[in-house]
Design a protein around this motif. Structure first.
Motif, PDB file in Angstrom:
ATOM      1  N   ARG A  18      41.401  19.624  34.209  1.00 45.23           N
ATOM      2  CA  ARG A  18      41.293  20.784  35.091  1.00 45.23           C
ATOM      3  C   ARG A  18      41.410  22.051  34.288  1.00 45.23           C
ATOM      4  NH1 ARG A  18      45.170  18.514  39.824  1.00 45.23           N
ATOM      5  NH2 ARG A  18      43.631  17.153  40.779  1.00 45.23           N
ATOM      6  N   SER A  19      40.540  22.964  34.608  1.00 43.05           N
ATOM      7  CA  SER A  19      40.586  24.223  33.879  1.00 43.05           C
ATOM      8  C   SER A  19      41.148  25.300  34.789  1.00 43.05           C
ATOM      9  CB  SER A  19      39.175  24.582  33.417  1.00 43.05           C
ATOM     10  OG  SER A  19      38.265  24.237  34.418  1.00 43.05           O
ATOM     11  N   VAL A  20      41.635  26.322  34.182  1.00 42.57           N
ATOM     12  CA  VAL A  20      42.309  27.382  34.913  1.00 42.57           C
ATOM     13  C   VAL A  20      41.400  28.589  34.965  1.00 42.57           C
ATOM     14  CG1 VAL A  20      44.371  28.803  34.999  1.00 42.57           C
ATOM     15  CG2 VAL A  20      44.471  26.530  33.990  1.00 42.57           C
ATOM     16  N   VAL A  21      41.086  29.031  36.159  1.00 46.20           N
ATOM     17  CA  VAL A  21      40.261  30.233  36.279  1.00 46.20           C
ATOM     18  C   VAL A  21      41.038  31.416  35.762  1.00 46.20           C
ATOM     19  CG1 VAL A  21      39.160  31.808  37.904  1.00 46.20           C
ATOM     20  CG2 VAL A  21      39.017  29.349  38.264  1.00 46.20           C
ATOM     21  N   GLY A  22      40.390  32.217  34.915  1.00 45.08           N
ATOM     22  CA  GLY A  22      41.044  33.432  34.461  1.00 45.08           C
ATOM     23  C   GLY A  22      41.863  33.234  33.221  1.00 45.08           C
ATOM     24  N   ALA A  23      41.952  32.003  32.752  1.00 42.42           N
ATOM     25  CA  ALA A  23      42.633  31.760  31.478  1.00 42.42           C
ATOM     26  C   ALA A  23      41.697  30.864  30.697  1.00 42.42           C
ATOM     27  CB  ALA A  23      43.977  31.082  31.705  1.00 42.42           C
ATOM     28  N   GLU A  24      42.122  30.413  29.562  1.00 47.21           N
ATOM     29  CA  GLU A  24      41.228  29.531  28.824  1.00 47.21           C
ATOM     30  C   GLU A  24      41.274  28.137  29.415  1.00 47.21           C
ATOM     31  OE1 GLU A  24      42.992  32.328  25.890  1.00 47.21           O
ATOM     32  OE2 GLU A  24      43.260  30.255  25.316  1.00 47.21           O
ATOM     33  N   MET A  29      34.494  18.999  29.092  1.00 48.63           N
ATOM     34  CA  MET A  29      34.638  18.822  30.528  1.00 48.63           C
ATOM     35  C   MET A  29      35.539  17.646  30.860  1.00 48.63           C
ATOM     36  SD  MET A  29      32.727  20.890  32.485  1.00 48.63           S
ATOM     37  CE  MET A  29      32.090  19.937  33.827  1.00 48.63           C
ATOM     38  N   THR A  44      35.230  29.400  29.643  1.00 51.84           N
ATOM     39  CA  THR A  44      35.890  29.669  30.918  1.00 51.84           C
ATOM     40  C   THR A  44      35.695  28.455  31.815  1.00 51.84           C
ATOM     41  OG1 THR A  44      33.892  30.700  31.709  1.00 51.84           O
ATOM     42  CG2 THR A  44      35.563  32.143  30.801  1.00 51.84           C
ATOM     43  N   ALA A  45      36.349  28.457  32.950  1.00 48.21           N
ATOM     44  CA  ALA A  45      36.260  27.307  33.846  1.00 48.21           C
ATOM     45  C   ALA A  45      34.806  27.051  34.210  1.00 48.21           C
ATOM     46  CB  ALA A  45      37.071  27.575  35.105  1.00 48.21           C
ATOM     47  N   PRO A  46      34.389  25.795  34.221  1.00 44.59           N
ATOM     48  CA  PRO A  46      33.000  25.508  34.604  1.00 44.59           C
ATOM     49  C   PRO A  46      32.813  25.871  36.071  1.00 44.59           C
ATOM     50  CG  PRO A  46      34.273  23.495  34.481  1.00 44.59           C
ATOM     51  CD  PRO A  46      35.164  24.588  33.988  1.00 44.59           C
ATOM     52  N   PRO A 125      45.420  25.736  37.738  1.00 47.15           N
ATOM     53  CA  PRO A 125      44.253  24.880  37.485  1.00 47.15           C
ATOM     54  C   PRO A 125      43.433  24.683  38.760  1.00 47.15           C
ATOM     55  CG  PRO A 125      46.295  23.854  36.715  1.00 47.15           C
ATOM     56  CD  PRO A 125      46.691  25.042  37.508  1.00 47.15           C
TER      57      PRO A 125
END
Lengths: 264, 146, 143
Positions: A18-24, A29, A44-46, A125
């Motif tokens: 899981r990626s975090v919007v607004g951070a790295e 994937m 950035t978040a996909p 996330p």
């Protein structure tokens, strides 16, 4: 009236990637999670922006807009909601760049003629579309012992009495609905995922200043490390974002002053 | 009636890297208010003045080489472009200092957080007053009007 | 996602009250600097012809008095201390990776230590009347 809604769509993320919007976020994937101590990440978040057009009344809530989009145009659109009237805190999202509850924001609040932009909360996330993983947020909450710890050394013979004045001391922080609007509006959190965050501090305040509670020192200990209250930069984003009008920066200030008094 | 446009490519294409995202500031801008921007300005002015300070200690240290060397270095500061740069520097220092006082008040005064926007107005007003006092004198010196 | 870090696994162990101390130091040095920098700017830029008057003789005249030597020393220490601590926060916020963060902070620490030493040396071992220097560049008391 016809409105345009731009929604940030993020495909469903499995836990570790899981990626975090607004951070790295993790560059791969499907790769393993990279902790904060890891190598620099590369994207950035996909996700992508999806634009919808629909009919809405000025008094429609953004939650009504989302429900209409989901039922009439795109069943894959994913968001959280529960009570729908501003008390459960489930539907906090970023609306036109600011954290708000979707059920308390009306179309007419957002200015005529502008596209309405909906994004997931920043700094947590993303699970899918507008749904974020609340676990780091709740972990911070648990770290401040958010429950009454009363003196149990003797068996009580009367009720634990509290005067209206004593109650007034912490009444404002009883209002928290754990919506995460405050914590995810904080610039400190965006760059420091370990930051305890405004919500945890509000809930610590609720017990620290409760005359029936005796565990202030333990909570101070949880808040005095490198990721605690001293990280607060009095940016005031939290106070602006809170849908319950809790004066959060003021509350954090009260905690700071109490902790300094205790340290001396 | 289904009417959806997809923009920005398919979901498997990650968005391109930006410097902002490397700084942990990626994604769209958060529309915070005066508190957020005053914090950012405080950080920018602080970092800028610190970098200047490192160079300033070095340039004053040339006084150990010889009087001539020191005066030559000071000569650089007298250039009009440097004079304007100094004005910007002083503005940054004054802004950082005044906002710092505001932060101290917000921390120390129980009503500070409640009146933080009023304090910000105060910061701007005092800043303008001080710059109005400083600039005529400084620019006068820089451009030889005094 | 970025999981919460275990405090026990920090690259460097810091004392419990480090962040509180840092918070207090910023405010104390900040308040001090308002006076020190304000006076510095006033005396250097607002008297005479401002920076055009600042030359070897001017500085020598100031540093002939212990008042200005101590003032400038305090300015050096408070300024570098306040600035470096602020930059420590900025580095913590924007540099990813424990080792990279530590490196940036160490480099900054070394630079600041060198500048404190250099600055103190310059202030307190200043010779206002060096041999062989043209007399018109020297302060009047060199006679």
């Amino acid at each position: 009236m016809e409105i345009t809604v731009k929604v940030r769509r993020v495909p469903e993320q499995e836990g570790a990637s899981r990626s975090v919007v607004g951070a790295e976020s993790s560059g791969e994937m499907a790769g393993a999670a990279q902790p904060r101590t890891g190598k620099a990440r590369t994207s950035t978040a996909p996700g992508y922006w999806q634009t919808y057009h629909m009919e809405a009344k000025p008094t429609d809530r953004i939650l009504d807009v989302l429900m209409a989009l989901k039922s009439e145009q795109d069943g894959t659109l994913t968001f959280r909601r529960s009570c729908g009237h501003g008390i459960c805190g489930s539907d906090a999202i970023r609306i036109n760049g600011k954290n708000r509850l979707a059920c308390k924001t009306l179309v007419k609040d957002l200015g005529p003629g502008r596209a309405i932009t909906l994004e997931p909360l920043k700094g947590l996330p993303v699970v899918k579309d507008l749904v974020v993983d609340m676990e780091p947020f709740l972990a911070a909450y648990r770290s401040v012992l958010p429950y009454l710890i009363a003196d149990t050394s003797t068996t009580p013979t009367t009720e634990r009495l509290q005067s209206p004045q004593e109650h007034a001391r912490f009444e404002k922080t009883t209002k928290c609905i754990l919506c995460a609007a405050c914590t995810t509006s904080c610039p400190v959190l965006w760059t420091n995922p370990d930051y305890t965050g405004p919500m945890a501090m509000v809930n610590a305040h609720r017990f620290v200043f409760d005359s029936r509670d005796v565990a202030a020192e333990e909570r101070f200990a949880a808040l005095s490390d490198g990721e605690g209250v001293w990280r607060c930069r009095t940016t005031f984003n939290c106070t602006e974002a809170c849908p319950r009008d809790i004066p959060i920066t003021e509350v954090i200030g009260e905690l700071k002053r109490a902790m300094i008094a205790q340290a001396l | 009636m289904k009417d959806a446009e997809t923009r920005g490519g398919d979901p498997t294409t990650p968005a391109k890297t930006t410097t902002l995202s490397k700084l942990g500031l990626g994604g769209t801008l958060y529309r915070g208010s005066w508190g957020q921007w005053s914090w950012l300005l405080h950080r920018i002015t602080g970092a800028a003045v610190f970098i200047f300070l490192l160079l300033h200690i070095l340039d004053v240290a040339t006084i150990r080489i010889s009087p001539g060397a020191f005066n030559a270095v000071m000569g650089i500061y007298r250039h009009p472009v440097m004079g304007l740069g100094e004005a910007v520097l002083v503005a940054a220092v004054v802004l950082h200092a005044l906002n710092g006082v505001r932060i101290i008040i917000v921390d120390a005064w129980s009503q500070g957080a409640k009146y933080h926007k009023h304090l910000l107005v105060g910061v701007v007003v005092v800043f303008l007053i001080l710059m109005a006092g400083f600039l005529p004198v400084h620019l006068g010196n820089t451009f030889g009007w005094r | 996602m970025i999981p919460r870090r275990d405090p026990a696994k920090r690259a460097v162990v810091v004392p419990q009250r480090a962040e509180l101390t840092s918070w207090v130091i910023m405010r104390v040095t900040g308040a001090l600097l308002i006076v020190l920098v304000g006076g510095h700017l006033a005396i250097n830029l607002m008297t005479g012809h401002g920076v055009h008057s600042v030359d070897f003789a001017f500085v020598s005249g100031k540093w002939a008095s212990p008042f200005w030597q101590v003032w400038d020393l305090l300015l050096l220490l408070a300024g570098l201390g306040h600035g470096a601590n602020g930059m420590r926060t900025v580095i913590n916020d924007y540099v990813r990776g424990d080792r990279a963060r530590l490196t940036w902070k160490l480099v900054m620490g070394v630079v600041v230590a060198i500048l404190v030493a250099l600055g103190s040396l310059v202030i307190f071992t200043h010779d206002p009347c060096p041999h062989g220097a043209p007399a018109d560049l020297l302060p009047s008391f060199c006679g």
